[in-house]
Design a protein around this motif. Structure first.
Motif, PDB file in Angstrom:
ATOM      1  N   VAL A 158       0.841  -1.199   0.000  1.00  0.00           N
ATOM      2  CA  VAL A 158       0.000   0.000   0.000  1.00  0.00           C
ATOM      3  C   VAL A 158       0.875   1.247   0.000  1.00  0.00           C
ATOM      4  N   ALA A 159       1.626   1.448   1.074  1.00  0.00           N
ATOM      5  CA  ALA A 159       2.433   2.663   1.205  1.00  0.00           C
ATOM      6  C   ALA A 159       3.468   2.784   0.098  1.00  0.00           C
ATOM      7  N   GLY A 160       3.973   1.648  -0.403  1.00  0.00           N
ATOM      8  CA  GLY A 160       4.977   1.680  -1.456  1.00  0.00           C
ATOM      9  C   GLY A 160       4.456   2.176  -2.782  1.00  0.00           C
ATOM     10  N   ASN A 161       3.142   2.344  -2.905  1.00  0.00           N
ATOM     11  CA  ASN A 161       2.554   2.856  -4.140  1.00  0.00           C
ATOM     12  C   ASN A 161       1.971   4.261  -3.985  1.00  0.00           C
ATOM     13  N   PHE A 162       2.063   4.837  -2.794  1.00  0.00           N
ATOM     14  CA  PHE A 162       1.634   6.219  -2.604  1.00  0.00           C
ATOM     15  C   PHE A 162       2.780   7.157  -2.972  1.00  0.00           C
ATOM     16  N   TYR A 163       2.435   8.233  -3.678  1.00  0.00           N
ATOM     17  CA  TYR A 163       3.426   9.219  -4.094  1.00  0.00           C
ATOM     18  C   TYR A 163       2.982  10.606  -3.640  1.00  0.00           C
ATOM     19  N   PRO A 164       3.943  11.500  -3.407  1.00  0.00           N
ATOM     20  CA  PRO A 164       3.558  12.883  -3.087  1.00  0.00           C
ATOM     21  C   PRO A 164       2.831  13.527  -4.267  1.00  0.00           C
ATOM     22  N   VAL A 165       1.768  14.218  -3.973  1.00  0.00           N
ATOM     23  CA  VAL A 165       1.022  14.961  -4.987  1.00  0.00           C
ATOM     24  C   VAL A 165       1.060  16.427  -4.576  1.00  0.00           C
ATOM     25  N   THR A 166       1.813  17.219  -5.325  1.00  0.00           N
ATOM     26  CA  THR A 166       1.946  18.637  -5.005  1.00  0.00           C
ATOM     27  C   THR A 166       0.833  19.465  -5.625  1.00  0.00           C
ATOM     28  N   SER A 167       0.565  19.227  -6.912  1.00  0.00           N
ATOM     29  CA  SER A 167      -0.453  20.052  -7.565  1.00  0.00           C
ATOM     30  C   SER A 167      -1.339  19.288  -8.541  1.00  0.00           C
ATOM     31  N   THR A 189      -2.546   7.723  -4.885  1.00  0.00           N
ATOM     32  CA  THR A 189      -2.215   6.522  -5.638  1.00  0.00           C
ATOM     33  C   THR A 189      -3.445   6.043  -6.390  1.00  0.00           C
ATOM     34  N   SER A 190      -3.240   5.035  -7.226  1.00  0.00           N
ATOM     35  CA  SER A 190      -4.329   4.372  -7.943  1.00  0.00           C
ATOM     36  C   SER A 190      -4.003   2.887  -7.964  1.00  0.00           C
ATOM     37  N   LEU A 191      -4.492   2.163  -6.965  1.00  0.00           N
ATOM     38  CA  LEU A 191      -4.158   0.746  -6.824  1.00  0.00           C
ATOM     39  C   LEU A 191      -4.994  -0.143  -7.733  1.00  0.00           C
ATOM     40  N   GLN A 192      -6.161   0.350  -8.147  1.00  0.00           N
ATOM     41  CA  GLN A 192      -7.024  -0.380  -9.062  1.00  0.00           C
ATOM     42  C   GLN A 192      -7.310   0.498 -10.272  1.00  0.00           C
ATOM     43  N   SER A 193      -7.631  -0.110 -11.393  1.00  0.00           N
ATOM     44  CA  SER A 193      -7.908   0.648 -12.606  1.00  0.00           C
ATOM     45  C   SER A 193      -9.051   1.633 -12.367  1.00  0.00           C
ATOM     46  N   GLY A 194      -8.807   2.915 -12.693  1.00  0.00           N
ATOM     47  CA  GLY A 194      -9.825   3.943 -12.556  1.00  0.00           C
ATOM     48  C   GLY A 194     -10.034   4.461 -11.153  1.00  0.00           C
ATOM     49  N   GLU A 195      -9.252   3.982 -10.199  1.00  0.00           N
ATOM     50  CA  GLU A 195      -9.437   4.377  -8.802  1.00  0.00           C
ATOM     51  C   GLU A 195      -8.445   5.475  -8.435  1.00  0.00           C
ATOM     52  N   VAL A 196      -8.900   6.428  -7.625  1.00  0.00           N
ATOM     53  CA  VAL A 196      -8.035   7.477  -7.093  1.00  0.00           C
ATOM     54  C   VAL A 196      -8.182   7.477  -5.580  1.00  0.00           C
ATOM     55  N   LEU A 197      -7.056   7.348  -4.883  1.00  0.00           N
ATOM     56  CA  LEU A 197      -7.031   7.389  -3.428  1.00  0.00           C
ATOM     57  C   LEU A 197      -6.219   8.598  -2.994  1.00  0.00           C
ATOM     58  N   LEU A 198      -6.812   9.444  -2.167  1.00  0.00           N
ATOM     59  CA  LEU A 198      -6.137  10.632  -1.659  1.00  0.00           C
ATOM     60  C   LEU A 198      -6.069  10.541  -0.143  1.00  0.00           C
ATOM     61  N   TRP A 199      -4.860  10.523   0.372  1.00  0.00           N
ATOM     62  CA  TRP A 199      -4.640  10.398   1.815  1.00  0.00           C
ATOM     63  C   TRP A 199      -4.729  11.776   2.454  1.00  0.00           C
ATOM     64  N   PHE A 200      -5.703  11.958   3.376  1.00  0.00           N
ATOM     65  CA  PHE A 200      -5.966  13.272   3.931  1.00  0.00           C
ATOM     66  C   PHE A 200      -5.393  13.468   5.324  1.00  0.00           C
ATOM     67  N   THR A 201      -5.674  12.552   6.220  1.00  0.00           N
ATOM     68  CA  THR A 201      -5.248  12.766   7.602  1.00  0.00           C
ATOM     69  C   THR A 201      -5.128  11.420   8.289  1.00  0.00           C
ATOM     70  N   ASP A 202      -4.647  11.443   9.524  1.00  0.00           N
ATOM     71  CA  ASP A 202      -4.360  10.204  10.218  1.00  0.00           C
ATOM     72  C   ASP A 202      -4.421  10.412  11.722  1.00  0.00           C
ATOM     73  N   VAL A 203      -4.479   9.302  12.442  1.00  0.00           N
ATOM     74  CA  VAL A 203      -4.305   9.311  13.887  1.00  0.00           C
ATOM     75  C   VAL A 203      -3.608   8.008  14.247  1.00  0.00           C
ATOM     76  N   PHE A 204      -2.590   8.092  15.116  1.00  0.00           N
ATOM     77  CA  PHE A 204      -1.772   6.930  15.424  1.00  0.00           C
ATOM     78  C   PHE A 204      -1.847   6.619  16.905  1.00  0.00           C
ATOM     79  N   TYR A 205      -1.821   5.334  17.185  1.00  0.00           N
ATOM     80  CA  TYR A 205      -1.933   4.900  18.575  1.00  0.00           C
ATOM     81  C   TYR A 205      -0.574   4.799  19.250  1.00  0.00           C
ATOM     82  N   VAL A 206       0.480   4.516  18.481  1.00  0.00           N
ATOM     83  CA  VAL A 206       1.818   4.383  19.054  1.00  0.00           C
ATOM     84  C   VAL A 206       2.710   5.459  18.464  1.00  0.00           C
ATOM     85  N   THR A 207       3.854   5.708  19.117  1.00  0.00           N
ATOM     86  CA  THR A 207       4.781   6.709  18.616  1.00  0.00           C
ATOM     87  C   THR A 207       5.660   6.104  17.539  1.00  0.00           C
ATOM     88  N   THR A 208       6.244   6.981  16.708  1.00  0.00           N
ATOM     89  CA  THR A 208       7.083   6.521  15.605  1.00  0.00           C
ATOM     90  C   THR A 208       8.533   6.363  16.002  1.00  0.00           C
TER      91      THR A 208
END
Length: 393
Positions: A158-167, A189-208
């Motif tokens: 999943v994460a390996g197919n997400f790219y930064p989108v500036t504009s 990213t677009s993991l399936q044909s015709g699909e657009v996924l835009l990552w907006f926000t997050d919340v994490f339970y553990v620290t990085t």
């Protein structure tokens, strides 16, 4: 107009009344479960790391039907409530569909973090190929689970197919193109044909353990999404809060079917990001006063391949101009060609100033300078910076 599924209340299509064309666009919200560390790596998802669990699917934020409520029939406004966590308002504006949404927080009751994603599933037959910009200007062709310049083994599906989108982000086929113009950098990213996924926000339970030692939570998020439909094209523009003010100033121009696809990207991109910004100053210099007295517009035009990136009066003797080429090599059979410009004629309508000399400088307008040939060439993706030494009348 937009169509929705009567069974679950989701948007499923956009129809352009002027052309009668209907494009399948099913829009919903989903989330990935963040990884807390596994046998592959002990690194969890966090503030600087998007790392869903291995082979994760994007789960709908609610399994209940989306509540659909008519707010204003005359204005064409409906609300969609996705469970208790997200409210979305859909507004018809001619050929536009504005979608304003507010996230009320992301639950982590199961001790796993969440990655909130806006998902668009379209009828575009894009296969495993999609496009993102690399710096706000140049476009990069992407393929799922692939790198073109080195042998690659995917370890983060999943994460390996997400790219930064500036504009700009888009998928396309021979008939339809679906463009995304975000208001700020985000993941896409677009993991399936015709699909657009835009990552907006997050919340994490553990620290990085990457400099953030506290639980990362975010306050309620307010954003706005605009879906724009036109002939053979669907444009999605992500814009900031108070979208009504911004939307009233946005103009998207629909082009013909035979138009090269990058014109469908560059034209609305420039209308979004390169609309001239008028700045006001209390300066009383002779040059500023002359411009204030005489100028109601810039008074010059450029070939369609070029754009004014910066036009700034530095002081009463210097005017800064940055010219940029809007297209990259081979993006368009006509507009990707080098363009010759005569610097001495650019400001010929500025009758209140006289150009004394011109220096070409670096992009930052500092450092060494050189005296350019007045007839110079701007090549694809070039940005050339000049200082005009002037005398105000």
């Amino acid at each position: 107009e937009f169509g929705h599924e009567g069974r679950n209340g989701l948007i499923e299509s956009v129809t352009v009344r002027s052309s009668g064309q209907t494009v399948a666009v099913k829009q919903d919200w989903c989330y990935y479960i963040s990884n807390n560390g596994d046998t592959v790596s002990s690194s969890p998802g966090g503030a600087y790391i998007m790392r869903p669990v291995s082979n994760a699917t994007c789960n709908p934020i609610t399994v209940s039907p989306v509540e659909l409520r008519l707010v204003d029939r005359r204005m064409g406004v409906v609300e969609q409530r996705f469970g208790k966590d997200l409210l979305q308002r859909v507004i018809l504006r001619g050929d536009l569909v504005d979608v304003e949404f507010t996230s009320f927080g992301i639950p982590i009751h199961d001790n796993f973090g969440r990655e909130l994603v806006a998902r668009f599933r379209t009828s575009v037959e894009s296969g495993d190929v999609f496009y993102t910009d690399s710096n706000g200007r140049e476009m990069q062709r992407r393929r799922v689970d692939h790198r073109s310049d080195y042998p690659f083994t995917q370890t983060e599906p999943v994460a390996g197919n997400f790219y930064p989108v500036t504009s700009v982000f888009f998928v396309h086929d021979t008939q339809t193109q679906f463009n995304v113009f975000p208001d700020a950098p985000m993941g896409g990213t677009s993991l399936q044909s015709g699909e657009v996924l835009l990552w907006f926000t997050d919340v994490f339970y553990v620290t990085t353990l990457e400099g953030v030692e506290n639980l990362l939570t975010k306050p309620p998020l307010s954003q706005a999404t605009r879906i724009v439909g036109c002939q053979r094209q669907v444009i999605v523009a992500i814009i900031p809060p108070l979208p009504c003010v911004f939307a009233a100033r946005c103009h998207f121009q629909c082009r013909g079917v035979a138009q090269p696809r990058m014109r469908r990207v560059r034209d609305p991109q420039d209308e979004n990001y390169y609309t001239p910004l008028v700045m006001f100053s209390s300066s009383s210099t002779d040059a500023a006063s002359a411009i204030a007295r005489n100028n109601t517009s810039f008074g010059f035009s450029l070939p369609p391949s070029l754009q004014v990136v910066t036009l700034q009066l530095i002081d009463q003797q210097k005017l800064l101009l940055r010219l940029g080429h809007r297209y990259a090599v081979s993006e368009d059979p006509e507009r990707s060609l080098p363009v010759e410009v005569d610097l001495m004629t650019i400001f010929r309508e500025f009758h209140w100033i006289t150009i004394l000399s011109i220096d070409e400088v670096s992009l930052t307008a500092v450092g060494d300078s050189a005296t350019p040939d007045p007839k110079m060439t701007v090549r694809p993706m070039d940005i050339r910076t000049f200082i005009f030494y002037i005398k105000a009348h």
